[in-house]
Each structure stands twice: as C-alpha cells, then as structure tokens.
Design a protein around this motif. Structure first.
Motif, PDB file in Angstrom:
ATOM      1  N   ARG A  89      -3.504   3.486   0.356  1.00 35.46           N
ATOM      2  CA  ARG A  89      -4.194   3.001  -0.851  1.00 35.46           C
ATOM      3  C   ARG A  89      -3.507   1.742  -1.372  1.00 35.46           C
ATOM      4  O   ARG A  89      -2.283   1.653  -1.347  1.00 35.46           O
ATOM      5  CB  ARG A  89      -4.157   4.055  -1.957  1.00 35.46           C
ATOM      6  CG  ARG A  89      -4.900   5.319  -1.602  1.00 35.46           C
ATOM      7  CD  ARG A  89      -4.921   6.239  -2.804  1.00 35.46           C
ATOM      8  NE  ARG A  89      -5.696   7.428  -2.536  1.00 35.46           N
ATOM      9  CZ  ARG A  89      -6.998   7.517  -2.711  1.00 35.46           C
ATOM     10  NH1 ARG A  89      -7.678   6.493  -3.143  1.00 35.46           N
ATOM     11  NH2 ARG A  89      -7.625   8.634  -2.451  1.00 35.46           N
ATOM     12  N   SER A 106       0.849  -1.195   0.000  1.00 37.22           N
ATOM     13  CA  SER A 106       0.000   0.000   0.000  1.00 37.22           C
ATOM     14  C   SER A 106       0.880   1.239   0.000  1.00 37.22           C
ATOM     15  O   SER A 106       2.035   1.204   0.437  1.00 37.22           O
ATOM     16  CB  SER A 106      -0.947   0.021   1.203  1.00 37.22           C
ATOM     17  OG  SER A 106      -0.242   0.338   2.384  1.00 37.22           O
ATOM     18  N   TRP A 107       0.323   2.331  -0.479  1.00 41.04           N
ATOM     19  CA  TRP A 107       1.009   3.618  -0.544  1.00 41.04           C
ATOM     20  C   TRP A 107       0.038   4.658  -0.015  1.00 41.04           C
ATOM     21  O   TRP A 107      -1.012   4.875  -0.600  1.00 41.04           O
ATOM     22  CB  TRP A 107       1.377   3.919  -1.992  1.00 41.04           C
ATOM     23  CG  TRP A 107       2.111   5.209  -2.183  1.00 41.04           C
ATOM     24  CD1 TRP A 107       1.554   6.436  -2.372  1.00 41.04           C
ATOM     25  CD2 TRP A 107       3.509   5.399  -2.226  1.00 41.04           C
ATOM     26  NE1 TRP A 107       2.529   7.382  -2.525  1.00 41.04           N
ATOM     27  CE2 TRP A 107       3.752   6.765  -2.438  1.00 41.04           C
ATOM     28  CE3 TRP A 107       4.600   4.542  -2.080  1.00 41.04           C
ATOM     29  CZ2 TRP A 107       5.021   7.301  -2.533  1.00 41.04           C
ATOM     30  CZ3 TRP A 107       5.866   5.072  -2.172  1.00 41.04           C
ATOM     31  CH2 TRP A 107       6.069   6.426  -2.392  1.00 41.04           C
ATOM     32  N   ASN A 108       0.375   5.275   1.093  1.00 39.42           N
ATOM     33  CA  ASN A 108      -0.471   6.286   1.723  1.00 39.42           C
ATOM     34  C   ASN A 108      -1.886   5.745   1.986  1.00 39.42           C
ATOM     35  O   ASN A 108      -2.875   6.431   1.761  1.00 39.42           O
ATOM     36  CB  ASN A 108      -0.519   7.553   0.857  1.00 39.42           C
ATOM     37  CG  ASN A 108      -0.884   8.777   1.664  1.00 39.42           C
ATOM     38  OD1 ASN A 108      -0.809   8.774   2.891  1.00 39.42           O
ATOM     39  ND2 ASN A 108      -1.298   9.825   0.981  1.00 39.42           N
ATOM     40  N   PRO A 147       0.067   3.644  -6.896  1.00 43.18           N
ATOM     41  CA  PRO A 147      -1.120   3.637  -6.035  1.00 43.18           C
ATOM     42  C   PRO A 147      -2.416   3.661  -6.842  1.00 43.18           C
ATOM     43  O   PRO A 147      -2.495   4.277  -7.903  1.00 43.18           O
ATOM     44  CB  PRO A 147      -0.975   4.911  -5.203  1.00 43.18           C
ATOM     45  CG  PRO A 147       0.010   5.756  -5.910  1.00 43.18           C
ATOM     46  CD  PRO A 147       0.853   4.859  -6.760  1.00 43.18           C
ATOM     47  N   SER A 148      -3.430   2.997  -6.344  1.00 45.84           N
ATOM     48  CA  SER A 148      -4.744   2.954  -6.993  1.00 45.84           C
ATOM     49  C   SER A 148      -5.594   4.132  -6.532  1.00 45.84           C
ATOM     50  O   SER A 148      -5.433   4.640  -5.431  1.00 45.84           O
ATOM     51  CB  SER A 148      -5.463   1.649  -6.638  1.00 45.84           C
ATOM     52  OG  SER A 148      -4.721   0.538  -7.086  1.00 45.84           O
ATOM     53  N   GLY A 149      -6.502   4.571  -7.394  1.00 39.43           N
ATOM     54  CA  GLY A 149      -7.480   5.586  -7.021  1.00 39.43           C
ATOM     55  C   GLY A 149      -6.990   7.019  -7.052  1.00 39.43           C
ATOM     56  O   GLY A 149      -7.697   7.919  -6.607  1.00 39.43           O
ATOM     57  N   VAL A 150      -5.791   7.272  -7.549  1.00 36.15           N
ATOM     58  CA  VAL A 150      -5.276   8.637  -7.665  1.00 36.15           C
ATOM     59  C   VAL A 150      -4.639   8.793  -9.046  1.00 36.15           C
ATOM     60  O   VAL A 150      -4.332   7.811  -9.719  1.00 36.15           O
ATOM     61  CB  VAL A 150      -4.213   8.948  -6.581  1.00 36.15           C
ATOM     62  CG1 VAL A 150      -4.830   8.913  -5.198  1.00 36.15           C
ATOM     63  CG2 VAL A 150      -3.036   7.995  -6.666  1.00 36.15           C
ATOM     64  N   LYS A 151      -4.425  10.041  -9.480  1.00 37.86           N
ATOM     65  CA  LYS A 151      -3.738  10.272 -10.745  1.00 37.86           C
ATOM     66  C   LYS A 151      -2.328   9.706 -10.646  1.00 37.86           C
ATOM     67  O   LYS A 151      -1.638   9.930  -9.648  1.00 37.86           O
ATOM     68  CB  LYS A 151      -3.675  11.762 -11.063  1.00 37.86           C
ATOM     69  CG  LYS A 151      -5.008  12.357 -11.398  1.00 37.86           C
ATOM     70  CD  LYS A 151      -4.871  13.816 -11.767  1.00 37.86           C
ATOM     71  CE  LYS A 151      -6.225  14.382 -12.137  1.00 37.86           C
ATOM     72  NZ  LYS A 151      -6.147  15.787 -12.555  1.00 37.86           N
ATOM     73  N   HIS A 152      -1.903   8.968 -11.661  1.00 36.34           N
ATOM     74  CA  HIS A 152      -0.591   8.333 -11.606  1.00 36.34           C
ATOM     75  C   HIS A 152      -0.131   7.910 -12.996  1.00 36.34           C
ATOM     76  O   HIS A 152      -0.920   7.889 -13.938  1.00 36.34           O
ATOM     77  CB  HIS A 152      -0.635   7.099 -10.697  1.00 36.34           C
ATOM     78  CG  HIS A 152      -1.483   6.001 -11.269  1.00 36.34           C
ATOM     79  ND1 HIS A 152      -2.861   6.006 -11.187  1.00 36.34           N
ATOM     80  CD2 HIS A 152      -1.155   4.892 -11.969  1.00 36.34           C
ATOM     81  CE1 HIS A 152      -3.339   4.935 -11.792  1.00 36.34           C
ATOM     82  NE2 HIS A 152      -2.324   4.249 -12.290  1.00 36.34           N
TER      83      HIS A 152
END
Length: 129
Positions: free
Chosen positions: A31, A27-29, A60-65
């Motif tokens: 997420r 996970s990252w932050n 990370p999922s669910g964020v701009k990347h």
C-alpha cells in the motif's frame, strides 16, 4: 510475520557516526504511504504562547492507522518547547481523504519552567514520495 516494504536510502551529509543514511519508505505491505501537515498555536501560559508546524511520520494508506509526530515550537520569551505525540484514528472527509485529531502537552522549558497545551486537526493526507 514479515511485511514487505519498498523505499530508498539517501546518504545524510549532516550525519554523525550513528546516522549516516536516511530511509524513505514508499510502500508498506503493498500500500502507498502518506503524511499530514499540522500547525497551530499553544495555550497562553506564563504570559505567552507559541506557534508550531510540522508533518506527521508516514503511515500506510487505505487501512486503519494513526501517525506519530514531533516538532519544535517557535521561540518566544527566549525559549521553545517540543511537541510530540500520536494522532487519533483517521476521520474521513466528505470528498475523499481523511484527517486526524491531535492533542497534548509540550515539554517543560523556560526561565520559569512551564508547559503549554495544544490541540488541532491535521490537514488532508499528502503523498509521501
């Protein structure tokens, strides 16, 4: 700025003195993270082309990347090339998930030094764990 990450470390049996462990993030932050598979065929240059396949680095999922990627081509005409780059931003899929566009130029290699162009779309996101 501190970003909380979770994951685990595995001893690398094929290690050298500088890299004895592999870190797998989960996970990252807060997420979950994910990867994408990608594959394709390079441009036809100097009488041949190459095939390639791989997985992107996690993001990370669910964020701009975007994702970084690196793989080798198939061996054709007695040589291979490195494919390395960064995808474009996430493009949503109608039924959920997303993919990324990628493009670039391979490393230079071969008896007659040359490079190949490549481009494509990744597959849908895959859980990293």
């Amino acid at each position: 700025m501190e970003i909380p990450v979770t994951g685990y470390v595995v001893h690398n049996k094929d290690s050298d003195s500088e890299h004895s462990h592999i870190l797998y993030l989960t996970s990252w932050n807060g997420r979950p993270i994910h990867v994408h598979e990608f594959s394709g065929v390079t441009s036809f240059d100097v009488g041949h082309d190459h095939r390639y396949a791989g997985k992107t680095e996690p993001a990370p999922s669910g964020v701009k990347h975007v994702h970084h990627y690196c793989t080798f081509t198939s061996v054709d005409n007695d040589h291979k090339h490195i494919i390395k780059g960064t995808t474009g931003p996430a493009i949503p899929l109608p039924r959920g998930g997303h993919y990324h566009y990628f493009e670039g130029c391979t490393s230079v290699s071969g008896l007659t030094p040359h490079a190949h162009q490549y481009c494509g779309k990744t597959g849908n996101e895959l859980d990293y764990c």
